[in-house]
Write an enzyme that holds these catalytic residues in place. Structure first.
Site, mmCIF file in Angstrom:
data_model
loop_
_atom_site.group_PDB
_atom_site.id
_atom_site.type_symbol
_atom_site.label_atom_id
_atom_site.label_comp_id
_atom_site.label_asym_id
_atom_site.label_seq_id
_atom_site.Cartn_x
_atom_site.Cartn_y
_atom_site.Cartn_z
ATOM 1 N N ASP A 1 0.074 -4.068 -4.039
ATOM 2 C CA ASP A 1 -1.069 -3.168 -4.231
ATOM 3 C C ASP A 1 -0.755 -1.749 -3.745
ATOM 4 O O ASP A 1 -1.420 -1.204 -2.849
ATOM 5 C CB ASP A 1 -2.343 -3.701 -3.581
ATOM 6 C CG ASP A 1 -3.592 -3.269 -4.365
ATOM 7 O OD1 ASP A 1 -3.490 -3.121 -5.595
ATOM 8 O OD2 ASP A 1 -4.659 -3.074 -3.756
ATOM 9 N N HIS B 1 -7.428 -5.684 -1.345
ATOM 10 C CA HIS B 1 -6.193 -4.909 -1.203
ATOM 11 C C HIS B 1 -5.090 -5.817 -0.640
ATOM 12 O O HIS B 1 -3.992 -5.910 -1.182
ATOM 13 C CB HIS B 1 -6.485 -3.755 -0.251
ATOM 14 C CG HIS B 1 -5.458 -2.669 -0.213
ATOM 15 N ND1 HIS B 1 -4.699 -2.283 -1.298
ATOM 16 C CD2 HIS B 1 -5.066 -1.848 0.814
ATOM 17 C CE1 HIS B 1 -3.889 -1.293 -0.944
ATOM 18 N NE2 HIS B 1 -4.088 -1.017 0.332
ATOM 19 N N SER C 1 0.835 -1.199 0.000
ATOM 20 C CA SER C 1 0.000 0.000 0.000
ATOM 21 C C SER C 1 0.878 1.262 0.000
ATOM 22 O O SER C 1 1.714 1.421 -0.886
ATOM 23 C CB SER C 1 -0.957 -0.072 1.189
ATOM 24 O OG SER C 1 -1.957 0.888 1.074
#
Ligand SMILES: *[C@@H]1O[C@H](CO)[C@@H](O)[C@H](O)[C@H]1NC(C)=O
Ligand SMILES: *[C@@H]1O[C@H](CO)[C@@H](O)[C@H](O)[C@H]1NC(C)=O
Length: 500
Positions: free
Chosen positions: A194, A279, A168
């Site tokens: 991601d 995610h 992330s």
């Protein structure tokens, strides 16, 4: 995703991200965990960012401190082994997430060659409004770069031996570490799991993770579905190899209908789990590649998911395919990112086997044919249960249809296909009419619907095969009747001769 519940939960997520992006405070109540008070103390950066090393699988970490070489020794740093450093992302609750421990354990247990496993813990800088956390990524990147430079100076550790794995926002932290480190050489490898989208999508390569940041950069995109003009994971390619499992939008098993299943497992945290599911899937795909050495997933270069779903991209020529996860083949040409696609299962082991099927139909009926079939695939190792295929258009004339089939099982080499045309009630009537109108003796060469050949390409083995009907008298497919196709040579003369 259609039910009102889904939509409303998604709105919560989007509003949360957007309001964070505008610097407004929002209660964390819906996320099921009580937030810990943000630590706003004016501590030095050194205490705000902790670097931990893990000696054992179940270790909780040993802190190493810049300019304190004794801490390297205490924490068991071995400078002749590579360093794999995990960098977490934005924090909504101020706690380290469970996947971190799973990743540490997998890196410690899953590799033939041992590595130093580290974590950049920047929770106190990540547990803020999203814009603040984004702002802090540069600062943390700078600190990671400083740590690596210090390792070079103090224990002659080469930066080419460093592999940063960022999830992330952590992916962009890794990117900044790569650009701030300076000097002639780059960090060995960066993996972006991601990588965060909001405030990074569309920005210049120097403002996000990019292929310039390390000798080799790979990225896995798992949650790029847009809601209100915003996607949690970044969509654009940011690496040498960008992997888009299941197209990258959304992951199987993450549908909100799964919420109820998650509730029994995670209690109220189920809502957070469900929102994070796609995610965080990037992380679990990567962990899976460490834990299942014999079940590595192959991904194939393709322009988009639509083309991939037609089975048109299963080529491994000229480096067009690669392995997802830790064991990616680290080679690339030029600066251009390669977009790779693959399908996965909904849970570990995620690997599936990809096949392209090409079926040539000859339809001499006046009416278009309902494109629903079932197939049973027999391989040298296993038989696969019925697969239902619905082509995206009706079969109207002579045409070859291409589509992708994925199997969870390794069936070995495909030897036989049992093919059945599933009829709707409407069809049976048409068929009966055809039977009555056309007398048997004067039937044309091809009457009704014929599946001439089935051509198959197996992505994982790159093998191509052609299948013909076993029973050569009467090639017509009849509704609900199963036809067996066996291996044959393409353009077989024998087949043509027997067509009547
Ligand atoms: C460091 O790793 C090397 C290579 O695996 C090994 O031979 C050596 O014993 C290790 N050193 C220490 C102090 O563990
Ligand atoms: C389909 O193929 C058959 C046999 O090759 C041929 O007789 C027929 O005219 C073709 N139909 C169309 C619509 O092309």
């Amino acid at each position: 995703m259609e039910s009102p519940l889904c939509v409303s939960i998604f709105l919560v997520l989007c509003v949360f991200i957007q309001s964070s992006a505008h610097g407004q405070s929002l209660g964390l109540g819906p996320f099921g965990r009580r937030p810990r008070a943000a630590e706003t103390k004016k501590a030095s950066q050194e205490t705000e960012i902790r670097f931990l090393l893990f000696q054992e699988e179940t270790d909780k970490g040993c802190q190493i401190r810049l300019n304190h070489p004794d801490t390297l020794q205490q924490c068991g740093f071995n400078s002749s082994l590579p360093l794999v450093m995990i960098i977490h992302g934005w924090s909504v609750d101020g706690f380290l997430e469970d996947w971190i421990w799973q990743m540490v354990a997998a890196l410690k247990s899953g590799l033939a060659q041992p590595v130093n496993v580290g974590l950049a813990d920047w929770l106190t800088l990540a547990y803020h409004h999203y814009t603040m956390a984004v702002h802090n990524t540069r600062l943390v990147g700078r600190e990671v770069a400083a740590l690596i430079r210090w390792l070079e100076e103090s224990v002659q550790f080469s930066r080419s031996n460093v592999h940063l794995i960022g999830y992330s926002l952590g992916a962009h932290v890794a990117g900044f570490a790569g650009s701030y480190i300076g000097g002639k050489h780059k960090i060995g490898r960066i993996t972006g799991l991601d990588a965060a989208g909001p405030l990074f999508e569309g920005s210049s390569p120097s403002d996000r993770l990019s292929p310039d940041d390390a000798n080799f950069v790979d990225a896995i995109h798992t949650f790029t579905r847009e809601h209100m003009g915003l996607s949690v994971g970044i969509k654009q390619p940011i690496a040498h190899y960008d992997f888009y499992p299941n197209g990258g939008y959304f992951q199987p098993g993450c549908h909100f209908l799964q919420l109820y299943k998650h509730i029994s497992k995670h209690g109220l945290n189920a809502i957070t789990q469900t929102i994070k599911c796609s995610h965080e899937r990037s992380v679990h795909l990567f962990i899976d590649s460490l834990l299942h050495a014999s079940m590595q997933s192959t991904a194939y270069q393709c322009s988009d998911m639509g083309t991939f779903s037609q089975g048109l991209c299963l080529s491994c020529k000229k480096g067009h395919c690669n392995t997802l996860g830790y064991h990616v083949r680290q080679e690339w040409q030029g600066k251009k990112s390669k977009k790779l696609f693959l399908a996965t299962r909904a849970q570990s082991p995620f690997k599936v086997y990809h096949y392209q099927f090409k079926i040539q139909f000859i339809n001499q009926l006046e009416k278009p044919v309902e494109p629903t079939f079932t197939m049973t695939l027999l391989g040298t190792k296993e038989e696969n249960q019925k697969i239902t295929i619905t082509l995206d258009q009706e079969i109207t004339s002579n045409k070859t249809y291409s589509f992708l089939i994925t199997l969870d099982l390794d069936i070995g080499e495909l030897v036989m296909i049992k093919f059945k045309w599933e009829n709707g009630a409407v069809w049976t009537n048409v068929w009966n009419t055809v039977q009555t109108i056309i007398p048997w003796s004067r039937r044309p060469l091809y009457s009704g619907l014929v599946a001439k050949t089935i051509r198959v390409k197996a992505g994982e083995t790159q093998q191509r095969m052609t299948f013909c009907s076993e029973n050569t008298d009467g090639l017509q497919l009849q509704p609900t009747q199963e036809k067996t196709f066996v291996r044959c040579n393409r353009n077989s003369k024998k087949l043509k001769g027997n067509i009547r």
